[in-house]
Design an enzyme around this catalytic site. Structure first.
Site, PDB file in Angstrom:
ATOM      1  N   ASP A  40     -15.889  -2.853  -5.363  1.00  0.00           N
ATOM      2  CA  ASP A  40     -15.997  -4.061  -4.569  1.00  0.00           C
ATOM      3  C   ASP A  40     -17.441  -4.536  -4.615  1.00  0.00           C
ATOM      4  O   ASP A  40     -18.360  -3.725  -4.784  1.00  0.00           O
ATOM      5  CB  ASP A  40     -15.569  -3.809  -3.118  1.00  0.00           C
ATOM      6  CG  ASP A  40     -15.187  -5.096  -2.387  1.00  0.00           C
ATOM      7  OD1 ASP A  40     -13.980  -5.393  -2.320  1.00  0.00           O
ATOM      8  OD2 ASP A  40     -16.095  -5.793  -1.908  1.00  0.00           O
ATOM      9  N   SER A  41     -17.649  -5.839  -4.443  1.00  0.00           N
ATOM     10  CA  SER A  41     -19.013  -6.378  -4.475  1.00  0.00           C
ATOM     11  C   SER A  41     -19.720  -6.251  -3.136  1.00  0.00           C
ATOM     12  O   SER A  41     -20.921  -6.497  -3.042  1.00  0.00           O
ATOM     13  CB  SER A  41     -18.975  -7.857  -4.890  1.00  0.00           C
ATOM     14  OG  SER A  41     -18.226  -8.614  -3.966  1.00  0.00           O
ATOM     15  N   ASP A  97      -6.344  -6.851  -6.449  1.00  0.00           N
ATOM     16  CA  ASP A  97      -6.040  -7.613  -5.237  1.00  0.00           C
ATOM     17  C   ASP A  97      -7.240  -8.501  -4.896  1.00  0.00           C
ATOM     18  O   ASP A  97      -7.960  -8.250  -3.934  1.00  0.00           O
ATOM     19  CB  ASP A  97      -5.731  -6.651  -4.086  1.00  0.00           C
ATOM     20  CG  ASP A  97      -5.291  -7.378  -2.822  1.00  0.00           C
ATOM     21  OD1 ASP A  97      -4.808  -8.526  -2.933  1.00  0.00           O
ATOM     22  OD2 ASP A  97      -5.450  -6.812  -1.721  1.00  0.00           O
ATOM     23  N   CYS A 142      -3.198 -14.087  -3.510  1.00  0.00           N
ATOM     24  CA  CYS A 142      -2.987 -14.603  -2.148  1.00  0.00           C
ATOM     25  C   CYS A 142      -3.301 -16.091  -2.091  1.00  0.00           C
ATOM     26  O   CYS A 142      -3.471 -16.654  -1.010  1.00  0.00           O
ATOM     27  CB  CYS A 142      -3.844 -13.829  -1.142  1.00  0.00           C
ATOM     28  SG  CYS A 142      -5.623 -13.984  -1.401  1.00  0.00           S
ATOM     29  N   PHE A 149     -11.474  -4.936  -6.180  1.00  0.00           N
ATOM     30  CA  PHE A 149     -11.554  -5.712  -4.941  1.00  0.00           C
ATOM     31  C   PHE A 149     -11.014  -4.845  -3.797  1.00  0.00           C
ATOM     32  O   PHE A 149     -10.158  -5.263  -3.020  1.00  0.00           O
ATOM     33  CB  PHE A 149     -10.757  -7.020  -5.042  1.00  0.00           C
ATOM     34  CG  PHE A 149     -11.054  -7.846  -6.266  1.00  0.00           C
ATOM     35  CD1 PHE A 149     -12.157  -8.676  -6.305  1.00  0.00           C
ATOM     36  CD2 PHE A 149     -10.237  -7.776  -7.382  1.00  0.00           C
ATOM     37  CE1 PHE A 149     -12.437  -9.446  -7.426  1.00  0.00           C
ATOM     38  CE2 PHE A 149     -10.493  -8.538  -8.515  1.00  0.00           C
ATOM     39  CZ  PHE A 149     -11.601  -9.369  -8.542  1.00  0.00           C
ATOM     40  N   ARG A 191       0.828  -1.201   0.000  1.00  0.00           N
ATOM     41  CA  ARG A 191       0.000   0.000   0.000  1.00  0.00           C
ATOM     42  C   ARG A 191       0.870   1.261   0.000  1.00  0.00           C
ATOM     43  O   ARG A 191       0.567   2.238  -0.685  1.00  0.00           O
ATOM     44  CB  ARG A 191      -0.942  -0.013   1.206  1.00  0.00           C
ATOM     45  CG  ARG A 191      -2.099  -0.992   1.065  1.00  0.00           C
ATOM     46  CD  ARG A 191      -3.125  -0.823   2.163  1.00  0.00           C
ATOM     47  NE  ARG A 191      -2.663  -1.337   3.447  1.00  0.00           N
ATOM     48  CZ  ARG A 191      -2.939  -2.562   3.905  1.00  0.00           C
ATOM     49  NH1 ARG A 191      -3.650  -3.409   3.168  1.00  0.00           N
ATOM     50  NH2 ARG A 191      -2.504  -2.941   5.091  1.00  0.00           N
TER      51      ARG A 191
END
Length: 395
Positions: free
Chosen positions: A248-249, A299, A339, A226, A210
């Site tokens: 984002d959802s 991400d 990830c 995301f 970040r």
């Protein structure tokens, strides 16, 4: 103490100090052991290899606590191990003064199944193995002594516990949580929801990435996919991004993201847009609308929790990265991550290269990215290197 005897030739991994013993490596268990009990581990030759936590429900049938045959696994053992793990973070200059910090990173810190994060006065503990669960009280006591924290909250609600035959456990196990909890990370304040947030309440592993985003964002139009609670977006704004579009959802995550921005009056909120949408669909729509960006952050959540899911996950990673490359202006930056433990570094590189080729762009890698140094990878446990990322430039 029961004795776990390995099959012939199955001691090689332990001799390399890898802490996992799979069910296929076990010849027999002499004596009785309940889930989480400590057992003595022996090679088929009779050589004592150390002591481990027994987990009869898991494919990982035992996890090594110690490779010293003479070491006793008791409350004093956990007091020493927790204190050593906390002390290691205190000697790293990049971790000095961090309000959000991983204190124990499982196997890489010699405590299989134990993950502990600190957010200011609060310590959050996640126990994912039968052995760790068995020693809960000892671990809590050791954490309180090593950190002087005001509260310890347990977030042992990971799906992994089911493989160990364990039920989810959550709640405050020491002290009381403050009404509101936040941390300052590289000059930006962020709320932490230790009760209902992802993981232990925040993604500490991306801290340094970040910061890099902020360092690269000056004057750029940024798309953050995301975005969760907006960590990358706020660092981009702090670094001078001309604008940020964050997708984002999860509506609740976006509400928290907007609240995080409001906690930082030094950032220009007029440059930020939050959009609730499916990222795959949103990327296609942005492409069809002719939108372009100077920096894109991808991400996504874990697409491949294990190698068995790698093929399907590779297609998903390739799709989002292909659209990312197509949405970049010449000279633009794609910061892309995985990830997924089932996607190795080499495979991830191959996927991103294929996405660039399908997008018809030439690209180059500027940075290889990973987790912050409070998330170390044990030399004998390469599986711990789950987070990998690339900064790619096109044109």
């Amino acid at each position: 103490m029961a004795q776990l005897i390995l099959k012939s030739g199955k001691d090689r991994a332990l001799l390399r100090r890898h802490p996992w013993i799979y069910d296929s490596a076990v010849a027999q268990l002499d004596g009785r052991a309940r889930p989480g009990d400590t057992v003595t581990v022996l090679a088929d030759s009779g050589k004592v290899l150390g002591k481990a936590a027994w987990s009869p429900e898991s494919k990982i049938r035992a996890r090594m606590w110690t490779f010293d045959p003479d070491e006793t696994v008791d409350h004093a053992f956990f007091k020493r191990a927790v204190a050593a793990s906390v002390a290691r973070r205190q000697t790293h200059p990049a971790l000095a003064g961090q309000e959000g910090l991983r204190l124990i990173h499982g196997e890489s810190d010699g405590l299989p199944g134990v993950v502990v994060d600190r957010y200011g006065p609060v310590v959050v503990m996640q126990l994912t193995s039968a052995g760790a669960d068995k020693w809960r009280d000892a671990i809590v006591a050791a954490l309180v002594q090593a950190t002087g924290c005001e509260a310890v909250y347990e977030r042992s609600d990971s799906d992994v516990r089911g493989r160990e035959g364990l039920e989810p456990v959550t709640g405050c196990v020491y002290g009381e949580l403050p009404a509101d909890l936040s941390i300052v990370e590289h000059g930006v304040r962020m709320a932490v929801d230790v009760v209902g947030g992802h993981k232990t309440g925040f993604y500490l592993d991306q801290r340094d990435n970040r910061r890099l985003t902020g360092e690269l964002a000056a004057g750029r139009r940024v798309l953050n996919c995301f975005c969760y609670t907006g960590g990358f977006s706020l660092q981009a704004l702090a670094g001078g991004a001309s604008s940020t579009l964050s997708i984002d959802s999860s509506g609740p995550a976006l509400v928290t993201a907007a609240a995080n921005l409001a906690m930082n009056p030094q950032l220009d909120a007029s440059r930020a847009e939050w959009r609730e949408a499916d990222v795959f669909a949103a990327l296609r729509e942005l492409r069809e609308a002719g939108e372009r960006f100077d920096m894109i952050i991808l991400d996504p959540p874990k697409f491949a929790p294990s190698a068995a899911h790698a093929e399907r996950a590779a297609r998903a990673y390739k799709d989002i990265n292909m659209y990312g490359f197509r949405l970049l202006n010449p000279g633009g930056l794609l910061m892309t991550y995985s990830c997924s433990g089932g996607i190795g570094i080499e495979l991830f590189h191959k996927i991103i290269a294929g996405a660039a080729s399908d997008a018809g762009v030439d690209g180059r890698i500027l940075h290889r990215l990973g987790a912050a140094p409070d998330h170390p990878v044990g030399l004998s446990v390469p599986e711990g290197e789950y987070l990998k990322g690339l900064t790619c430039q096109v044109g």
